[in-house]
Design an enzyme around this catalytic site. Structure first.
Site, PDB file in Angstrom:
ATOM      1  N   LYS A   1      34.727  29.905  40.977  1.00 29.92           N
ATOM      2  CA  LYS A   1      36.052  29.020  41.914  1.00 29.92           C
ATOM      3  C   LYS A   1      36.445  28.075  42.383  1.00 29.92           C
ATOM      4  O   LYS A   1      37.260  27.037  42.651  1.00 29.92           O
ATOM      5  CB  LYS A   1      35.963  30.471  43.232  1.00 29.92           C
ATOM      6  CG  LYS A   1      36.529  31.824  42.900  1.00 29.92           C
ATOM      7  CD  LYS A   1      36.515  32.541  44.076  1.00 29.92           C
ATOM      8  CE  LYS A   1      37.065  33.788  43.968  1.00 29.92           C
ATOM      9  NZ  LYS A   1      37.348  34.572  45.590  1.00 29.92           N
TER      10      LYS A   1
ATOM     11  N   LYS B   1      37.786  38.628  32.509  1.00 27.32           N
ATOM     12  CA  LYS B   1      38.196  39.867  32.962  1.00 27.32           C
ATOM     13  C   LYS B   1      39.513  39.659  33.974  1.00 27.32           C
ATOM     14  O   LYS B   1      39.876  38.643  34.334  1.00 27.32           O
ATOM     15  CB  LYS B   1      36.693  39.706  34.361  1.00 27.32           C
ATOM     16  CG  LYS B   1      37.378  39.295  35.752  1.00 27.32           C
ATOM     17  CD  LYS B   1      36.413  39.943  37.211  1.00 27.32           C
ATOM     18  CE  LYS B   1      36.884  38.781  38.643  1.00 27.32           C
ATOM     19  NZ  LYS B   1      36.588  39.088  39.809  1.00 27.32           N
TER      20      LYS B   1
ATOM     21  N   LYS C   1      43.257  39.711  39.887  1.00 28.77           N
ATOM     22  CA  LYS C   1      44.514  39.972  40.415  1.00 28.77           C
ATOM     23  C   LYS C   1      45.355  38.434  40.398  1.00 28.77           C
ATOM     24  O   LYS C   1      45.957  38.080  41.221  1.00 28.77           O
ATOM     25  CB  LYS C   1      44.675  40.447  41.731  1.00 28.77           C
ATOM     26  CG  LYS C   1      44.094  39.570  43.308  1.00 28.77           C
ATOM     27  CD  LYS C   1      43.845  40.862  44.043  1.00 28.77           C
ATOM     28  CE  LYS C   1      42.252  40.563  44.885  1.00 28.77           C
ATOM     29  NZ  LYS C   1      41.648  41.310  45.465  1.00 28.77           N
TER      30      LYS C   1
END
Ligand code: ATP
Ligand code: LTN
Length: 333
Positions: free
Chosen positions: A116, A198, A201
């Site tokens: 992230k 993966k 969203k």
């Protein structure tokens, strides 16, 4: 919820957008199934969500939407506690104490932080770094026995276990050391466009994920475009991540084993297989979507559920927090 001898479950999901098929299979679907056997506490993790910049109006709306979707997925507020993280201040309070019992080096090893912070290089804030400590507080404040999550959260759970044991050793037995509950099939649903990543969203390519609120036509279209391979045969293998991913999805929604699926599509092409996968998903999501719309329209009911949930959760969490404050030597008056 009466006091019982059942084991306790806690899990959370961030209200950062509509849940994906991955969120459903890896986590939320199991939350409903586990309610019979366990005392369950399910949380909308809005405090975790602001580790990445959020539009305040969207975050507020999505928190209610996330709650409505959880209820539509079969989580029953008569059986389980459903609440919003920021409504229970004990999470933040315990998080501070736990952060003083967590090492910088441990947090530096978290792969989600590395991912992230690379993706949001302009906002590598301290909250993104200490996110797993807040997650440990979420779990330990309820003395949860079991935490149902997808495989990507395994490392955070290991950390929560280490923090719990460390605190227990330093200050005497306080926390239950939680166990992960990760499903065998579907713990990591992959992107439909890049099956080695993966499904997420926050992916910029909308064809890479199925959202739980996607219309049937969108679901069919996205599966049609899903990346497979040139072989044209339906069987699971490491060399066939796209097909294997579709088989996992079909298996979860139909209850069929990989062998049965392979037999069902022997001699048939990917087109037919993808249509069947899409239909199995539509059959499960359509009734959930109708229920979602009904619940979301009833704001009084929904807010009532969240209010009652916050009260029930606070009662448990405040007790743990008071105990911890005493143990670490905070002055009581
Ligand atoms: P984001 O993409 O914004 O980081 P997310 O889609 O990973 O979000 P979270 O709210 O972080 O969603 O995760 C909620 C739950 O869904 C967690 O238990 C997580 O392990 C699970 N989960 C997320 N993605 C997948 C996936 N692709 N396959 C299986 N489980 C998943
Ligand atoms: N970090 C989790 C969401 C989450 C969670 C939790 C999951 C926040 N607190 C406690 C289990 C237990 C995620 O899925 N990204």
């Amino acid at each position: 919820m009466e006091i019982s001898a059942k084991k306790r479950i806690l899990s959370g999901i961030q209200p950062t957008g509509t849940f994906t098929l991955g969120n459903y299979i890896g986590a939320v679907r199991n939350w409903g199934l586990l309610q019979q056997e366990y005392d369950c506490i399910y949380m909308i993790a809005n405090m975790h969500a602001i580790t990445v910049r959020q539009n305040p109006a969207d975050l507020r709306r999505q928190s209610r939407e996330a709650a409505a979707l959880l209820l539509a997925c079969g989580i029953d507020p008569q059986k389980s506690i459903v609440f919003v993280q920021s409504h229970v201040p004990a999470h933040a309070e315990l998080s501070w104490v736990l952060s003083c019992n967590t090492q910088f080096g441990e947090l530096s090893r978290m792969t989600q932080f590395k991912d992230k912070s690379a993706r949001h290089a302009d906002n590598v804030n301290a909250g993104l770094f200490t996110y797993p400590v807040l997650m440990a507080a979420d779990i330990l404040v309820y003395n949860a026995d079991l935490v149902p999550v997808g495989a990507d959260q395994k490392q955070h759970l290991e950390l929560a276990r280490n923090i719990a044991s460390r605190f227990n050793n330093a200050y005497s037995d306080t926390f239950t050391v939680p166990e992960p509950y990760i499903p065998k099939t579907g713990a990591r649903i992959m992107s439909l466009q890049e099956p080695d990543k993966k499904m997420s969203k926050s992916d910029t390519n909308v064809n890479s994920f199925i959202l739980m609120l996607d219309e049937p036509d969108a679901i069919r279209r996205k599966f049609k475009r899903a990346v497979t391979d040139s072989e044209g045969a339906v069987y699971a293998s490491e060399e066939k991540p796209g097909v294997t991913n579709l088989m996992s999805i079909y298996s979860v929604f139909t209850g069929k084993s990989f062998e049965e699926i392979q037999r069902e599509f022997e001699g048939k092409g990917y087109g037919e297989f993808k249509d069947a996968v899409a239909q199995s998903v539509i059959d499960v999501f359509s009734p959930i979507q109708n229920e979602y719309r009904r619940i979301l329209a009833d704001k009084n009911y929904l807010d009532g559920v969240l209010k009652a949930g916050a009260e029930q959760a606070s009662r448990i969490a405040n007790k743990t927090c008071a105990k911890v404050y005493k143990k670490v030597g905070f002055l009581q008056l």
